[in-house]
Design an enzyme around this catalytic site. Structure first.
Site, mmCIF file in Angstrom:
data_model
loop_
_atom_site.group_PDB
_atom_site.id
_atom_site.type_symbol
_atom_site.label_atom_id
_atom_site.label_comp_id
_atom_site.label_asym_id
_atom_site.label_seq_id
_atom_site.Cartn_x
_atom_site.Cartn_y
_atom_site.Cartn_z
ATOM 1 N N GLY A 23 0.821 -1.207 0.000
ATOM 2 C CA GLY A 23 0.000 0.000 0.000
ATOM 3 C C GLY A 23 0.853 1.254 0.000
ATOM 4 N N ASP A 24 0.205 2.405 -0.135
ATOM 5 C CA ASP A 24 0.885 3.711 -0.148
ATOM 6 C C ASP A 24 1.872 3.836 -1.305
ATOM 7 O OD1 ASP A 24 -0.318 4.412 2.429
ATOM 8 O OD2 ASP A 24 1.120 3.019 3.306
ATOM 9 N N GLY A 52 1.333 5.127 -4.220
ATOM 10 C CA GLY A 52 1.067 6.260 -5.108
ATOM 11 C C GLY A 52 0.001 5.943 -6.135
ATOM 12 N N HIS A 54 -5.329 8.144 0.131
ATOM 13 C CA HIS A 54 -4.590 8.514 -1.066
ATOM 14 C C HIS A 54 -4.536 10.025 -1.178
ATOM 15 C CE1 HIS A 54 -8.774 7.491 -2.172
ATOM 16 N NE2 HIS A 54 -8.730 8.557 -2.942
ATOM 17 N N THR A 55 -3.419 10.511 -1.701
ATOM 18 C CA THR A 55 -3.185 11.945 -1.808
ATOM 19 C C THR A 55 -3.091 12.335 -3.270
ATOM 20 O OG1 THR A 55 -1.963 11.902 0.278
ATOM 21 C CG2 THR A 55 -1.662 13.832 -1.114
ATOM 22 N N ARG A 95 -23.173 -12.379 7.939
ATOM 23 C CA ARG A 95 -24.503 -12.087 7.381
ATOM 24 C C ARG A 95 -25.372 -11.245 8.324
ATOM 25 N NH1 ARG A 95 -23.028 -17.110 6.408
ATOM 26 N NH2 ARG A 95 -24.373 -18.039 7.995
ATOM 27 N N GLN A 141 -5.123 -0.190 -0.876
ATOM 28 C CA GLN A 141 -4.035 -0.882 -0.186
ATOM 29 C C GLN A 141 -3.072 -1.510 -1.204
ATOM 30 O OE1 GLN A 141 -7.332 -2.045 1.147
ATOM 31 N NE2 GLN A 141 -7.370 -0.893 3.017
ATOM 32 N N LEU A 187 8.110 7.846 -7.505
ATOM 33 C CA LEU A 187 9.128 8.385 -6.595
ATOM 34 C C LEU A 187 10.560 8.048 -7.008
ATOM 35 C CD1 LEU A 187 6.887 7.579 -3.622
ATOM 36 C CD2 LEU A 187 7.943 9.825 -3.811
ATOM 37 N N LEU A 188 10.783 7.965 -8.308
ATOM 38 C CA LEU A 188 12.147 7.763 -8.797
ATOM 39 C C LEU A 188 13.033 8.937 -8.398
ATOM 40 C CD1 LEU A 188 13.990 5.929 -10.579
ATOM 41 C CD2 LEU A 188 13.347 7.390 -12.513
ATOM 42 N N SER A 193 7.004 8.020 -12.465
ATOM 43 C CA SER A 193 6.714 9.303 -11.822
ATOM 44 C C SER A 193 8.001 9.936 -11.305
ATOM 45 C CB SER A 193 5.736 9.097 -10.667
ATOM 46 O OG SER A 193 5.541 10.295 -9.967
#
EC number: 6.3.4.4
Length: 429
Positions: A12-13, A15, A41-42, A142, A223, A330-331, A412
């Site tokens: 998760g997280d 991007g 999420h941002t 249920r 996630q 996030l390269l 990115s």
């Protein structure tokens, strides 16, 4: 028909919000199908940051509808808070559509989550205490309350009364906590249902009709694969299926509908909460990555655990989710680093393995086998195409793609939508 799914390839997280926002500008519909307000999420739009937990990222750009499917569990208070914030910032929310089959997170679910985690002591799993797990438990048992139930006053009151009887027995006799009162919940949540009514529809019909009409539909996973309740690092996982198969069941459509499954990953690895993490960095390098990338949870604010890129975990994600395109984020974090490491395999009890163990005991004994690559000095945040990147950055990307066995579709180099290098348009088959 063009159906593109975006799933998390790590814990998760990764991007996903950014890439789904980027892709949704060409979509008529953006669909979310699992999880709840534990999945933050941002999105950065024109320099303005929006942090959301329930509303699909596609609310900003999808032309026709942003859909919350039946597999999502909804906290109405959180949802309406997000809608209010969007509207105050001039975002049109009228295209939101909510499944009449989605389940509601009730106040007793939040309390149960809190009490259960408290009772586990040192054995806690690091839940966000938002009631997600207990709501999925109610669903499987249920006794869950669905969106359609909130719209029918008598049905809602009957179900709430029965559920409170069960939950209050648990709270008072097992946890020694006070009972909840029907009158403190009923009117408030019935009113939520009335406010929700204008958005509610059969989203399975809506989405399948759009696909039949040849529209471009984007499916947003929540996630990450390594948090999937079946395929993740159980029990340190979420309560739903986060792989691509969960998208199909979470919206009500056949598996043959998906054309492309994009796995989103970071140029490194992060994780929030407890559980095994073979490539975790507990040194100044990990601190540097965390501080440079602002690695703190959208929902919890907790510092994320940081580690080197793990190709073993991502190959596992590729297999169980059918990932056929990779989106790497996030390269730019590695600009100015001397070197980067990639985990190519694990060493388990002296043996080299290239699979992800199911056993936690085995996972905790796994040592990462690293390959070291040179980093780069240049600022790459203005790069528009692959050739704009330094040679070492390109070599890193090629090696990641080679190790995972999946071609890159986007890279990115910054937080903004436009800071995305497109290698292959996912909408083109």
């Amino acid at each position: 028909m063009a159906a593109v799914a975006v799933v998390g390839g790590q814990w998760g997280d990764e991007g996903k919000g950014k890439i789904t926002d980027f892709l949704s500008k060409d979509a008529t519909m953006a669909v979310r199908s699992n999880g709840g307000n534990n999945a933050g999420h941002t999105i950065d739009i024109d320099g303005k940051e929006f942090k959301m937990r329930l509303i699909p990222s596609g609310i900003f750009a999808a032309s026709k509808a942003a859909v919350i499917g039946n597999g999502v569990v909804i906290n109405p208070e959180v949802m309406f808070g997000e809608l209010d914030n969007l509207e105050k910032n001039g975002i049109d929310t009228s295209k939101l559509r909510i499944s009449n089959r989605a389940h509601i997170i009730m106040p007793y679910d939040v309390k149960q989550d809190e009490y259960q985690e408290e009772a586990k002591g040192d054995r806690k799993i690091g839940t966000t205490k938002n009631g997600i797990g207990p709501t999925y438990m109610d669903k499987a048992s249920r006794i869950g309350i669905r969106v359609c139930d909130l719209l029918e006053k008598d049905t809602f009151e009957e179900k709430l009364r029965l559920n409170l009887k069960v939950k209050n027995e648990l709270f008072t006799k097992v946890y020694g906590k006070p009972a909840l009162k029907l009158e403190d919940i009923f009117d408030k949540y019935y009113e939520y249902g009335q406010k929700m009514k204008k958005y509610v529809t059969d989203t399975s019909v809506l989405v399948n009709d759009a696909l039949d009409n040849g529209e471009k539909v984007l499916f947003e996973g929540a996630q990450g694969t390594m948090l999937d309740i079946d395929e993740g690092t159980y029990p340190y996982v979420t309560s739903s299926n986060t792989i691509s198969g969960g998208i199909c069941s979470g919206i009500g459509m056949g598996a043959n509908r998906l054309n492309t499954v994009i796995g989103v990953c970071k140029a490194y690895t992060t994780r929030v909460g407890e559980g095994p993490f073979p490539t975790e960095l507990l040194d100044e390098v990990g601190d540097r990555i965390r501080d440079t990338a602002h690695e703190y949870g959208t929902v919890t604010g907790r510092p994320r655990r940081v580690g080197w890129f793990d190709s073993v975990a991502l190959r596992h994600a590729k297999r169980v989710s059918g990932i056929n395109g990779l989106s790497l984020n996030l390269l730019d974090v590695f600009s100015g680093f001397d070197k980067i490491k990639i985990c190519t395999a694990y060493e388990l009890d002296g043996k080299k393995i290239e699979y992800y163990p199911a056993s936690l005991k085995e996972l905790y004994r796994c040592k990462p086998v690293y390959e070291e690559l040179p980093a780069w000095e240049e600022d790459i945040t203005a790069a528009k195409k692959l050739d704009d990147l330094p040679e070492n950055a390109q070599k890193f990307l090629n090696r990641v793609s080679e190790l995972v066995g999946v071609p890159l579709v986007t890279v990115s180099v910054g937080p903004d939508r436009e800071q995305t290098i497109v290698l292959k348009n996912p909408w083109e088959r």
